[in-house]
Motif scaffolding. Structure first.
Motif, PDB file in Angstrom:
ATOM      1  N   PHE A  33       0.887  -1.175   0.000  1.00  0.00           N
ATOM      2  CA  PHE A  33       0.000   0.000   0.000  1.00  0.00           C
ATOM      3  C   PHE A  33       0.912   1.208   0.000  1.00  0.00           C
ATOM      4  O   PHE A  33       1.584   1.469   0.998  1.00  0.00           O
ATOM      5  CB  PHE A  33      -0.890  -0.050   1.252  1.00  0.00           C
ATOM      6  N   PHE A 184      -9.700   1.382   2.940  1.00  0.00           N
ATOM      7  CA  PHE A 184      -8.497   1.073   2.151  1.00  0.00           C
ATOM      8  C   PHE A 184      -7.567   0.150   2.938  1.00  0.00           C
ATOM      9  O   PHE A 184      -7.001  -0.790   2.382  1.00  0.00           O
ATOM     10  CB  PHE A 184      -7.751   2.358   1.749  1.00  0.00           C
ATOM     11  N   HIS A 188      -6.335  -3.534   1.913  1.00  0.00           N
ATOM     12  CA  HIS A 188      -4.903  -3.833   1.903  1.00  0.00           C
ATOM     13  C   HIS A 188      -4.609  -5.092   2.717  1.00  0.00           C
ATOM     14  O   HIS A 188      -3.850  -5.957   2.283  1.00  0.00           O
ATOM     15  CB  HIS A 188      -4.151  -2.626   2.457  1.00  0.00           C
ATOM     16  N   THR A 193      -3.108  -4.652  -3.593  1.00  0.00           N
ATOM     17  CA  THR A 193      -2.056  -3.676  -3.880  1.00  0.00           C
ATOM     18  C   THR A 193      -2.738  -2.332  -4.140  1.00  0.00           C
ATOM     19  O   THR A 193      -3.676  -2.261  -4.930  1.00  0.00           O
ATOM     20  CB  THR A 193      -1.253  -4.085  -5.134  1.00  0.00           C
ATOM     21  N   ILE A 194      -2.259  -1.280  -3.456  1.00  0.00           N
ATOM     22  CA  ILE A 194      -2.931   0.030  -3.553  1.00  0.00           C
ATOM     23  C   ILE A 194      -1.920   1.140  -3.798  1.00  0.00           C
ATOM     24  O   ILE A 194      -0.874   1.191  -3.141  1.00  0.00           O
ATOM     25  CB  ILE A 194      -3.712   0.347  -2.252  1.00  0.00           C
ATOM     26  N   ALA A 207       0.032   4.284   5.263  1.00  0.00           N
ATOM     27  CA  ALA A 207       0.397   3.288   4.250  1.00  0.00           C
ATOM     28  C   ALA A 207       1.693   2.579   4.639  1.00  0.00           C
ATOM     29  O   ALA A 207       2.333   2.925   5.634  1.00  0.00           O
ATOM     30  CB  ALA A 207       0.545   3.967   2.900  1.00  0.00           C
TER      31      ALA A 207
END
Ligand code: ADP
Ligand code: MG
Length: 227
Positions: A33, A184, A188, A193-194, A207
């Motif tokens: 992420f 999010f 994750h 995958t971000i 992140a």
């Protein structure tokens, strides 16, 4: 998952040349992420568009999941975008004339999936974003945060290799933004995958890794946690 080499995006107007993305190298492993941060105009969106195949770089190479996506034909790129990538934008970009479920369903039907499979996948995605009770609501009957969750459901319904998000919380109040960020983080944890652009430091730091841009160049690349 992402291998980008010497990405350049140049905008020219008259005699002016602007390097919105200036020779960026970036490798993102599967499941990571990352956030792209930096001041307004630093090239965050432009970089995201190049990586997400929404635009073509002036020069440079990009591989996504082992595939050279620069030398694909237009048709291949379009199909790759629709089938392998997911996008979330600041303004939700959902269609007001369709219900929440129909908004999530539409790209799956465009992919040519059988109706029953598409319905199951769209419904699953709505459950994953916590909107299982809003399937038949129209966007106008939903709050901003709920509309953004519909947009996220649409972006993840086909189980994309990479989820791209450009300032997904920019139009939302703090409490709703926190909720979207939690979502999010949950995706994750489930392995997604971000790549998320945000100018908000607090969110950037949630992140695994922060990339900071200035004048189209990476000025910071910090891994905060390994998964
Ligand atoms: P950020 O998302 O970090 O705010 P952008 O990627 O949108 O920044 O823009 C980076 C720079 O490129 C800015 O100076 C912007 O004005 C310029 N730019 C972006 N898109 C275009 C375009 N289509 N034509 C000309 N200049 C552009
Ligand atoms: Mg931007």
């Amino acid at each position: 998952m992402i291998k980008a080499k010497q990405i350049v995006k140049k905008f020219e107007s008259g005699t002016n040349v602007l390097f919105a993305v200036n020779h960026v190298d970036l490798i993102v492993p599967k499941g990571q992420f990352i956030t792209i941060t930096g001041r307004s105009g630093s090239g965050k969106s432009t970089l995201l568009y190049q990586l997400g195949l929404l635009d073509k770089p002036t020069s440079g190479d990009i591989e996504l999941a082992g595939r050279d996506v620069i030398n694909m034909s237009e048709d291949e790129r379009t199909f790759y975008r629709l089938s392998k990538l997911g996008y979330v934008f600041q303004d939700y970009a959902i269609l007001p004339s369709l219900t929440a479920l129909e908004n999530v369903l539409l790209p799956l039907l465009m992919l040519g999936l059988p109706d029953a499979d598409a319905r199951r996948m769209a419904t699953d995605a709505m459950v994953r974003v916590g909107l299982e009770d809003k399937l038949i609501n129209y966007p106008s009957q939903l709050s901003g945060g709920q509309q953004q969750r519909v947009a996220i459901a649409r972006a993840i319904a086909h189980d994309p290799e990479i989820l791209f998000a450009d300032e997904p919380t920019a139009n939302l109040d703090t409490e709703t933004s926190d909720m979207i960020l939690e979502l999010f983080l949950k995706l994750h944890k489930e392995g997604q995958t971000i790549v998320m652009v945000t100018h908000e430091k607090d969110y950037a730091e949630k992140a695994d890794r922060i990339i900071e841009l200035a004048d189209g160049k990476i000025v910071r690349d910090e891994t905060l946690r390994r998964n």
